[in-house]
Scaffold this motif. Structure first.
Motif, PDB file in Angstrom:
ATOM      1  N   GLU A   1     -55.155  23.235 -16.223  1.00 45.63           N
ATOM      2  CA  GLU A   1     -56.108  23.150 -15.107  1.00 45.63           C
ATOM      3  C   GLU A   1     -55.549  23.815 -13.845  1.00 45.63           C
ATOM      4  O   GLU A   1     -56.270  24.550 -13.160  1.00 45.63           O
ATOM      5  N   LYS A   2     -54.267  23.593 -13.535  1.00 48.51           N
ATOM      6  CA  LYS A   2     -53.650  24.215 -12.359  1.00 48.51           C
ATOM      7  C   LYS A   2     -53.648  25.739 -12.485  1.00 48.51           C
ATOM      8  O   LYS A   2     -53.855  26.449 -11.502  1.00 48.51           O
ATOM      9  N   THR A   3     -53.420  26.213 -13.687  1.00 50.75           N
ATOM     10  CA  THR A   3     -53.430  27.653 -13.941  1.00 50.75           C
ATOM     11  C   THR A   3     -54.766  28.267 -13.554  1.00 50.75           C
ATOM     12  O   THR A   3     -54.834  29.266 -12.834  1.00 50.75           O
ATOM     13  N   PHE A   4     -55.838  27.651 -14.020  1.00 58.60           N
ATOM     14  CA  PHE A   4     -57.149  28.254 -13.809  1.00 58.60           C
ATOM     15  C   PHE A   4     -57.717  27.963 -12.423  1.00 58.60           C
ATOM     16  O   PHE A   4     -58.532  28.744 -11.925  1.00 58.60           O
ATOM     17  N   GLU A   5     -57.240  26.918 -11.764  1.00 63.38           N
ATOM     18  CA  GLU A   5     -57.569  26.725 -10.345  1.00 63.38           C
ATOM     19  C   GLU A   5     -56.943  27.856  -9.529  1.00 63.38           C
ATOM     20  O   GLU A   5     -57.572  28.416  -8.636  1.00 63.38           O
ATOM     21  N   PHE A   6     -55.712  28.203  -9.863  1.00 62.13           N
ATOM     22  CA  PHE A   6     -55.020  29.299  -9.195  1.00 62.13           C
ATOM     23  C   PHE A   6     -55.767  30.614  -9.406  1.00 62.13           C
ATOM     24  O   PHE A   6     -56.038  31.351  -8.458  1.00 62.13           O
ATOM     25  N   LEU A   7     -56.118  30.915 -10.644  1.00 59.44           N
ATOM     26  CA  LEU A   7     -56.796  32.175 -10.941  1.00 59.44           C
ATOM     27  C   LEU A   7     -58.180  32.252 -10.288  1.00 59.44           C
ATOM     28  O   LEU A   7     -58.593  33.317  -9.837  1.00 59.44           O
TER      29      LEU A   7
ATOM     30  N   ILE B   1     -52.978  39.697  -3.525  1.00 60.94           N
ATOM     31  CA  ILE B   1     -51.748  38.951  -3.791  1.00 60.94           C
ATOM     32  C   ILE B   1     -50.582  39.920  -3.995  1.00 60.94           C
ATOM     33  O   ILE B   1     -50.728  40.955  -4.640  1.00 60.94           O
ATOM     34  N   GLU B   2     -49.444  39.569  -3.441  1.00 56.05           N
ATOM     35  CA  GLU B   2     -48.263  40.420  -3.535  1.00 56.05           C
ATOM     36  C   GLU B   2     -47.626  40.325  -4.913  1.00 56.05           C
ATOM     37  O   GLU B   2     -47.694  39.284  -5.583  1.00 56.05           O
ATOM     38  N   GLU B   3     -46.986  41.430  -5.302  1.00 51.40           N
ATOM     39  CA  GLU B   3     -46.242  41.444  -6.552  1.00 51.40           C
ATOM     40  C   GLU B   3     -45.095  40.434  -6.470  1.00 51.40           C
ATOM     41  O   GLU B   3     -44.620  40.102  -5.397  1.00 51.40           O
ATOM     42  N   GLY B   4     -44.688  39.943  -7.626  1.00 46.69           N
ATOM     43  CA  GLY B   4     -43.561  39.029  -7.690  1.00 46.69           C
ATOM     44  C   GLY B   4     -43.951  37.691  -8.291  1.00 46.69           C
ATOM     45  O   GLY B   4     -45.043  37.525  -8.833  1.00 46.69           O
ATOM     46  N   LYS B   5     -43.043  36.753  -8.163  1.00 40.72           N
ATOM     47  CA  LYS B   5     -43.219  35.416  -8.746  1.00 40.72           C
ATOM     48  C   LYS B   5     -43.861  34.488  -7.722  1.00 40.72           C
ATOM     49  O   LYS B   5     -43.449  34.456  -6.562  1.00 40.72           O
ATOM     50  N   HIS B   6     -44.861  33.728  -8.173  1.00 37.85           N
ATOM     51  CA  HIS B   6     -45.561  32.762  -7.338  1.00 37.85           C
ATOM     52  C   HIS B   6     -45.515  31.407  -8.058  1.00 37.85           C
ATOM     53  O   HIS B   6     -46.037  31.282  -9.167  1.00 37.85           O
ATOM     54  N   ILE B   7     -44.915  30.423  -7.421  1.00 41.51           N
ATOM     55  CA  ILE B   7     -44.769  29.097  -8.020  1.00 41.51           C
ATOM     56  C   ILE B   7     -46.089  28.336  -7.879  1.00 41.51           C
ATOM     57  O   ILE B   7     -46.655  28.260  -6.789  1.00 41.51           O
ATOM     58  N   ILE B   8     -46.549  27.773  -8.986  1.00 46.28           N
ATOM     59  CA  ILE B   8     -47.758  26.948  -8.988  1.00 46.28           C
ATOM     60  C   ILE B   8     -47.373  25.484  -9.172  1.00 46.28           C
ATOM     61  O   ILE B   8     -47.851  24.612  -8.465  1.00 46.28           O
TER      62      ILE B   8
ATOM     63  N   GLY C   1     -43.619  24.326 -10.039  1.00 42.05           N
ATOM     64  CA  GLY C   1     -42.214  24.434 -10.416  1.00 42.05           C
ATOM     65  C   GLY C   1     -42.005  25.360 -11.600  1.00 42.05           C
ATOM     66  O   GLY C   1     -42.616  26.426 -11.688  1.00 42.05           O
ATOM     67  N   ASP C   2     -41.138  24.921 -12.533  1.00 37.76           N
ATOM     68  CA  ASP C   2     -40.893  25.704 -13.746  1.00 37.76           C
ATOM     69  C   ASP C   2     -41.981  25.492 -14.794  1.00 37.76           C
ATOM     70  O   ASP C   2     -42.007  26.185 -15.807  1.00 37.76           O
ATOM     71  N   ASN C   3     -42.869  24.536 -14.544  1.00 41.42           N
ATOM     72  CA  ASN C   3     -43.936  24.261 -15.517  1.00 41.42           C
ATOM     73  C   ASN C   3     -45.033  25.316 -15.509  1.00 41.42           C
ATOM     74  O   ASN C   3     -45.578  25.653 -16.552  1.00 41.42           O
ATOM     75  N   VAL C   4     -45.387  25.809 -14.331  1.00 43.22           N
ATOM     76  CA  VAL C   4     -46.455  26.799 -14.207  1.00 43.22           C
ATOM     77  C   VAL C   4     -46.107  27.749 -13.065  1.00 43.22           C
ATOM     78  O   VAL C   4     -45.926  27.307 -11.928  1.00 43.22           O
ATOM     79  N   PHE C   5     -46.016  29.028 -13.381  1.00 46.92           N
ATOM     80  CA  PHE C   5     -45.797  30.030 -12.340  1.00 46.92           C
ATOM     81  C   PHE C   5     -46.474  31.330 -12.733  1.00 46.92           C
ATOM     82  O   PHE C   5     -46.774  31.566 -13.907  1.00 46.92           O
ATOM     83  N   ALA C   6     -46.740  32.151 -11.722  1.00 51.17           N
ATOM     84  CA  ALA C   6     -47.437  33.417 -11.935  1.00 51.17           C
ATOM     85  C   ALA C   6     -46.501  34.575 -11.641  1.00 51.17           C
ATOM     86  O   ALA C   6     -45.728  34.533 -10.679  1.00 51.17           O
TER      87      ALA C   6
ATOM     88  N   VAL D   1     -53.055  49.381 -13.179  1.00 49.07           N
ATOM     89  CA  VAL D   1     -53.630  48.039 -13.243  1.00 49.07           C
ATOM     90  C   VAL D   1     -52.835  47.115 -12.325  1.00 49.07           C
ATOM     91  O   VAL D   1     -51.679  47.389 -11.996  1.00 49.07           O
ATOM     92  N   LYS D   2     -53.483  46.044 -11.927  1.00 52.08           N
ATOM     93  CA  LYS D   2     -52.806  44.951 -11.227  1.00 52.08           C
ATOM     94  C   LYS D   2     -53.064  43.716 -12.070  1.00 52.08           C
ATOM     95  O   LYS D   2     -54.214  43.417 -12.400  1.00 52.08           O
ATOM     96  N   LYS D   3     -51.993  43.024 -12.435  1.00 51.31           N
ATOM     97  CA  LYS D   3     -52.091  41.954 -13.423  1.00 51.31           C
ATOM     98  C   LYS D   3     -51.323  40.720 -12.992  1.00 51.31           C
ATOM     99  O   LYS D   3     -50.283  40.811 -12.337  1.00 51.31           O
ATOM    100  N   ILE D   4     -51.854  39.590 -13.411  1.00 44.50           N
ATOM    101  CA  ILE D   4     -51.153  38.306 -13.260  1.00 44.50           C
ATOM    102  C   ILE D   4     -50.869  37.782 -14.666  1.00 44.50           C
ATOM    103  O   ILE D   4     -51.786  37.714 -15.499  1.00 44.50           O
ATOM    104  N   VAL D   5     -49.629  37.441 -14.912  1.00 46.88           N
ATOM    105  CA  VAL D   5     -49.269  36.717 -16.129  1.00 46.88           C
ATOM    106  C   VAL D   5     -48.808  35.350 -15.680  1.00 46.88           C
ATOM    107  O   VAL D   5     -47.830  35.235 -14.935  1.00 46.88           O
ATOM    108  N   ILE D   6     -49.547  34.335 -16.094  1.00 50.04           N
ATOM    109  CA  ILE D   6     -49.146  32.974 -15.755  1.00 50.04           C
ATOM    110  C   ILE D   6     -48.396  32.398 -16.954  1.00 50.04           C
ATOM    111  O   ILE D   6     -48.824  32.528 -18.100  1.00 50.04           O
ATOM    112  N   LYS D   7     -47.260  31.807 -16.648  1.00 44.14           N
ATOM    113  CA  LYS D   7     -46.412  31.174 -17.655  1.00 44.14           C
ATOM    114  C   LYS D   7     -46.611  29.661 -17.553  1.00 44.14           C
ATOM    115  O   LYS D   7     -46.414  29.090 -16.486  1.00 44.14           O
ATOM    116  N   ILE D   8     -47.025  29.063 -18.667  1.00 43.17           N
ATOM    117  CA  ILE D   8     -47.177  27.606 -18.733  1.00 43.17           C
ATOM    118  C   ILE D   8     -46.142  27.092 -19.733  1.00 43.17           C
ATOM    119  O   ILE D   8     -46.154  27.500 -20.908  1.00 43.17           O
TER     120      ILE D   8
END
Length: 153
Positions: free
Chosen positions: A19-25, A32-39, A41-46, A141-148
């Motif tokens: 749910e947090k992943t898709f609220e973020f998306l 949004i700037e390139e790089g890592k974005h914490i959603i 902690g280590d559980n969910v980040f983009a 392309v500009k892409k977000i990969v979210i890691k859950i």
């Protein structure tokens, strides 16, 4: 693997991390700037990146054991290859620090799907995937990969 539109993400009941992943998306600013974005902690980040897609022969299959990959384009078009791990063989052994192993496809033809803005693809540990492939010809392309984290689902 799941391919669906962002508006249908709530139909998948994988819990709070999903749910947090898709609220973020749903709220992400296209600037949004390139790089890592914490959603969470280590559980969910983009991981946000901009790059030029590549021809199929330059692609590599990959798989992850600790995280689910949610792939989402902000701009551009991209094809992604998919194959179950049983249809792939090891090319580079699993690196637990980077949570990635690289694989090569066997004679079976992998499935190829198109990713465009508004659609997401979810790849689980049993799913080999080859991201970053050109739709017709290489394009930016500009892409977000979210890691859950698997243990957060």
């Amino acid at each position: 693997m799941i391919i669906d539109s962002l508006e249908h993400a709530s139909k998948y009941k994988f819990g709070p991390a999903w749910e947090k992943t898709f609220e973020f998306l749903a709220k992400v600013d296209p600037a949004i700037e390139e790089g890592k974005h914490i959603i969470d902690g280590d559980n969910v980040f983009a991981l946000v990146s901009e790059y030029k897609t590549k021809d199929y022969d330059k692609g590599r299959f990959e798989a992850h054991r600790k995280y689910v990959d949610i792939q989402f384009l902000i701009s551009g078009r991209e094809k992604l290859g998919y194959a179950s791990l049983q249809a792939l063989e090891e090319e580079t052994p699993y690196d637990s620090e980077r949570d990635v192993e690289f694989l090569k496809d066997l004679p079976e033809v992998p499935s190829i799907s198109t990713l465009i803005p508004g659609i997401f693809m979810a790849f689980f540990p049993q799913d080999g995937h080859m991201p970053g492939l050109a739709y017709d010809k290489p394009e930016p392309v500009k892409k977000i990969v979210i890691k859950i984290a698997i243990n957060a689902l």
